[in-house]
Every structure is written in C-alpha cells, then in structure tokens.
Design a protein around this motif. Structure first.
Motif, PDB file in Angstrom:
ATOM      1  N   ALA A  91      85.687  63.056  47.254  1.00 15.32           N
ATOM      2  CA  ALA A  91      87.131  63.203  47.048  1.00 15.32           C
ATOM      3  C   ALA A  91      87.679  64.426  47.773  1.00 15.32           C
ATOM      4  O   ALA A  91      88.708  64.348  48.430  1.00 15.32           O
ATOM      5  CB  ALA A  91      87.447  63.301  45.558  1.00 15.32           C
ATOM      6  N   SER A  92      86.969  65.543  47.685  1.00 15.59           N
ATOM      7  CA  SER A  92      87.495  66.790  48.241  1.00 15.59           C
ATOM      8  C   SER A  92      86.896  67.159  49.594  1.00 15.59           C
ATOM      9  O   SER A  92      87.480  67.935  50.331  1.00 15.59           O
ATOM     10  CB  SER A  92      87.238  67.937  47.273  1.00 15.59           C
ATOM     11  N   GLY A  93      85.696  66.656  49.898  1.00 13.60           N
ATOM     12  CA  GLY A  93      85.020  67.056  51.125  1.00 13.60           C
ATOM     13  C   GLY A  93      84.275  68.368  50.986  1.00 13.60           C
ATOM     14  O   GLY A  93      83.711  68.873  51.948  1.00 13.60           O
ATOM     15  N   GLY A  94      84.245  68.922  49.770  1.00 11.78           N
ATOM     16  CA  GLY A  94      83.531  70.174  49.526  1.00 11.78           C
ATOM     17  C   GLY A  94      82.028  69.974  49.672  1.00 11.78           C
ATOM     18  O   GLY A  94      81.483  68.943  49.282  1.00 11.78           O
ATOM     19  N   VAL A  95      81.350  70.968  50.249  1.00 13.60           N
ATOM     20  CA  VAL A  95      79.918  70.880  50.525  1.00 13.60           C
ATOM     21  C   VAL A  95      79.143  71.819  49.608  1.00 13.60           C
ATOM     22  O   VAL A  95      79.518  72.979  49.440  1.00 13.60           O
ATOM     23  CB  VAL A  95      79.617  71.242  52.000  1.00 13.60           C
ATOM     24  N   THR A  96      78.058  71.302  49.039  1.00 13.53           N
ATOM     25  CA  THR A  96      77.165  72.080  48.194  1.00 13.53           C
ATOM     26  C   THR A  96      75.754  71.919  48.732  1.00 13.53           C
ATOM     27  O   THR A  96      75.314  70.796  49.007  1.00 13.53           O
ATOM     28  CB  THR A  96      77.186  71.562  46.744  1.00 13.53           C
ATOM     29  N   LYS A  97      75.048  73.035  48.884  1.00 10.97           N
ATOM     30  CA  LYS A  97      73.650  72.966  49.324  1.00 10.97           C
ATOM     31  C   LYS A  97      72.792  72.767  48.093  1.00 10.97           C
ATOM     32  O   LYS A  97      72.802  73.570  47.164  1.00 10.97           O
ATOM     33  CB  LYS A  97      73.245  74.232  50.065  1.00 10.97           C
ATOM     34  N   GLU A  98      72.066  71.665  48.057  1.00 14.65           N
ATOM     35  CA  GLU A  98      71.231  71.334  46.907  1.00 14.65           C
ATOM     36  C   GLU A  98      69.821  71.899  47.033  1.00 14.65           C
ATOM     37  O   GLU A  98      69.222  72.307  46.063  1.00 14.65           O
ATOM     38  CB  GLU A  98      71.159  69.811  46.733  1.00 14.65           C
ATOM     39  N   ASN A  99      69.275  71.864  48.245  1.00 12.55           N
ATOM     40  CA  ASN A  99      67.890  72.264  48.435  1.00 12.55           C
ATOM     41  C   ASN A  99      67.694  72.630  49.897  1.00 12.55           C
ATOM     42  O   ASN A  99      68.347  72.074  50.770  1.00 12.55           O
ATOM     43  CB  ASN A  99      66.954  71.112  48.047  1.00 12.55           C
ATOM     44  N   GLN A 100      66.767  73.550  50.151  1.00 15.39           N
ATOM     45  CA  GLN A 100      66.434  73.893  51.528  1.00 15.39           C
ATOM     46  C   GLN A 100      64.945  74.149  51.626  1.00 15.39           C
ATOM     47  O   GLN A 100      64.387  74.894  50.828  1.00 15.39           O
ATOM     48  CB  GLN A 100      67.208  75.132  51.978  1.00 15.39           C
ATOM     49  N   ASP A 101      64.305  73.515  52.601  1.00 19.03           N
ATOM     50  CA  ASP A 101      62.885  73.701  52.856  1.00 19.03           C
ATOM     51  C   ASP A 101      62.777  74.655  54.034  1.00 19.03           C
ATOM     52  O   ASP A 101      63.060  74.290  55.172  1.00 19.03           O
ATOM     53  CB  ASP A 101      62.225  72.355  53.179  1.00 19.03           C
ATOM     54  N   ASP A 102      62.392  75.884  53.755  1.00 22.71           N
ATOM     55  CA  ASP A 102      62.341  76.907  54.799  1.00 22.71           C
ATOM     56  C   ASP A 102      61.056  76.888  55.612  1.00 22.71           C
ATOM     57  O   ASP A 102      60.909  77.675  56.540  1.00 22.71           O
ATOM     58  CB  ASP A 102      62.528  78.298  54.180  1.00 22.71           C
ATOM     59  N   GLU A 103      60.119  76.017  55.236  1.00 28.62           N
ATOM     60  CA  GLU A 103      58.912  75.911  56.044  1.00 28.62           C
ATOM     61  C   GLU A 103      59.305  75.226  57.343  1.00 28.62           C
ATOM     62  O   GLU A 103      59.593  74.037  57.377  1.00 28.62           O
ATOM     63  CB  GLU A 103      57.847  75.101  55.311  1.00 28.62           C
ATOM     64  N   GLN A 104      59.331  76.004  58.398  1.00 27.95           N
ATOM     65  CA  GLN A 104      59.818  75.491  59.665  1.00 27.95           C
ATOM     66  C   GLN A 104      58.801  74.527  60.281  1.00 27.95           C
ATOM     67  O   GLN A 104      57.669  74.901  60.563  1.00 27.95           O
ATOM     68  CB  GLN A 104      60.138  76.636  60.603  1.00 27.95           C
ATOM     69  N   LYS A 105      59.238  73.279  60.445  1.00 29.74           N
ATOM     70  CA  LYS A 105      58.382  72.229  60.971  1.00 29.74           C
ATOM     71  C   LYS A 105      59.109  71.486  62.080  1.00 29.74           C
ATOM     72  O   LYS A 105      59.320  70.289  62.002  1.00 29.74           O
ATOM     73  CB  LYS A 105      58.001  71.252  59.860  1.00 29.74           C
ATOM     74  N   ALA A 106      59.535  72.187  63.097  1.00 32.01           N
ATOM     75  CA  ALA A 106      60.280  71.565  64.189  1.00 32.01           C
ATOM     76  C   ALA A 106      59.473  70.433  64.814  1.00 32.01           C
ATOM     77  O   ALA A 106      60.048  69.426  65.247  1.00 32.01           O
ATOM     78  CB  ALA A 106      60.669  72.597  65.234  1.00 32.01           C
ATOM     79  N   ASP A 107      58.150  70.550  64.845  1.00 35.13           N
ATOM     80  CA  ASP A 107      57.307  69.492  65.418  1.00 35.13           C
ATOM     81  C   ASP A 107      57.443  68.189  64.643  1.00 35.13           C
ATOM     82  O   ASP A 107      57.380  67.104  65.222  1.00 35.13           O
ATOM     83  CB  ASP A 107      55.833  69.911  65.448  1.00 35.13           C
ATOM     84  N   ASP A 108      57.620  68.288  63.312  1.00 34.47           N
ATOM     85  CA  ASP A 108      57.779  67.089  62.492  1.00 34.47           C
ATOM     86  C   ASP A 108      59.061  66.337  62.832  1.00 34.47           C
ATOM     87  O   ASP A 108      59.164  65.140  62.573  1.00 34.47           O
ATOM     88  CB  ASP A 108      57.812  67.457  61.003  1.00 34.47           C
ATOM     89  N   TYR A 109      60.028  67.044  63.369  1.00 35.22           N
ATOM     90  CA  TYR A 109      61.328  66.448  63.671  1.00 35.22           C
ATOM     91  C   TYR A 109      61.610  66.412  65.171  1.00 35.22           C
ATOM     92  O   TYR A 109      62.764  66.293  65.583  1.00 35.22           O
ATOM     93  CB  TYR A 109      62.432  67.232  62.957  1.00 35.22           C
ATOM     94  N   ALA A 110      60.563  66.490  65.991  1.00 32.64           N
ATOM     95  CA  ALA A 110      60.739  66.569  67.449  1.00 32.64           C
ATOM     96  C   ALA A 110      61.535  65.385  67.996  1.00 32.64           C
ATOM     97  O   ALA A 110      62.436  65.566  68.823  1.00 32.64           O
ATOM     98  CB  ALA A 110      59.382  66.665  68.142  1.00 32.64           C
ATOM     99  N   GLY A 111      61.221  64.176  67.547  1.00 33.89           N
ATOM    100  CA  GLY A 111      61.939  62.987  68.024  1.00 33.89           C
ATOM    101  C   GLY A 111      63.411  63.025  67.660  1.00 33.89           C
ATOM    102  O   GLY A 111      64.278  62.739  68.495  1.00 33.89           O
TER     103      GLY A 111
END
Length: 187
Positions: A91-111
């Motif tokens: 309704a409002s477009g307001g954004v809330t951060k629910e969770n963040q995984d700080d273990e950096q895994k750029a290789d897992d998301y390379a594609g």
C-alpha cells in the motif's frame, strides 16, 4: 470601562475565530472519515514499483520478488554476495529489511550477478507477451546441472484472469516458454 472593552474585544475575537475553527474541526472530522476510503481506493504498489523501492533501499540485483498478501518479499543480492531479504508494503511502498546474510558468497550468485537481463527487464518481457500484472519473478538456475541455462521465471496474472508462468532468457529477454496454471492451452 477599560476592563469591559478588553472583555468585549476578547469575546469578539473568540466569536470571529469560533466559526472558522468549528468549520476546520468539522472538516477534519469529515476528512478523517474519508481517509480510509481514499487509502482503499489508492492503487497497490506494483511489482515493478516494489523492485524499484527495494533496490533504492538496498542496492544490488533482485534474485526474487513475490507478492504475499499485503507485502512484497524481495531478495536482493549485492555485488559482494550479501543476501538481503526485504519486505515492501503493497500500500505504501515502505521498505523493511527482514534479514541479511553477511557471509559474502559472490561465487554462489555469479550467474545472477553476471546476467545481462535483470528481473525488472524479465518482468517487462513477460508482461509484453501476456498483458497483466506481475505477481512474482525468480531467478532459476536449478537446471544448470542438466545442461539447461538459467532463466527468469515470471508469474503474470493476466487481464483475462488467468495465471501465466513465463520463462525469460537471461541473456536476451526473449520469452522461452509460457504456460497457464488455469489449464489454458494458449501460449
């Protein structure tokens, strides 16, 4: 005598302001009654607007976006591989951060991070093929082991009330295939 003049002047001010103040109070009460109706009449935040809001709050690449009741669940992957789960109020477009995984895994998301076609572009391609509203979009690379390339899986609620599942190429934004959840044989 001077006291009577001051009392008379104060009474005149109260009477002069009393009318507009009463009118303003009445208008405020009437407005309060109509606000819920105005809010209900307001258009929902679209998938495209939810994607934009999520990326503005948390820069990166959208991995998935899905409507769930009154919120959009958006997974964003940053360039360093940080995975953030966000909610965008429909309704409002307001954004809330629910969770963040700080273990950096750029290789897992390379594609996903290297894809030429973004989730936003895949949504546009799907809606161009099947006019309606996007209900979800998701990066799908589960079939990489079977020799199939990754694709965007976009769910569109079409203007005729059906649900189309559209697969969009991650390099060209071409619609690869589509099928209806409503047993419609048309593609």
């Amino acid at each position: 005598m001077q006291r009577n003049t001051l009392v008379s002047a104060a009474a005149a001010v109260v009477l002069a302001l009393g009318g507009p103040v009463a009118a303003a109070a009445t208008a405020t009460a009437d407005t309060a009654k109509t606000v819920p109706a105005a809010t209900a009449a307001r258009a929902d935040v679209t998938a495209e607007a939810a994607a934009s809001a999520a990326l503005k709050a948390n820069p990166g690449v959208i991995e998935s976006l899905e409507r769930d009741g009154s919120v959009w669940h958006v997974d964003v992957i940053s360039k360093d591989g940080t995975h953030s789960e966000l909610e965008v109020d429909s309704a409002s477009g307001g954004v809330t951060k629910e969770n963040q995984d700080d273990e950096q895994k750029a290789d897992d998301y390379a594609g996903l991070l290297a894809a030429k076609v973004t989730a936003e572009q895949a949504m546009k391609a799907a809606v161009a093929a099947h006019p309606g509203k996007v209900w979800s979009v998701q990066w799908d690379d589960d079939d990489d082991d079977n020799g199939r390339a990754a694709y965007w899986d976009v769910e569109v609620k079409t203007t005729d009330g059906k649900t189309q599942n559209v697969h969009v190429d991650t390099a060209t934004a071409k619609v690869l295939s589509s099928n209806s959840d409503d047993n419609d044989d048309g593609n």
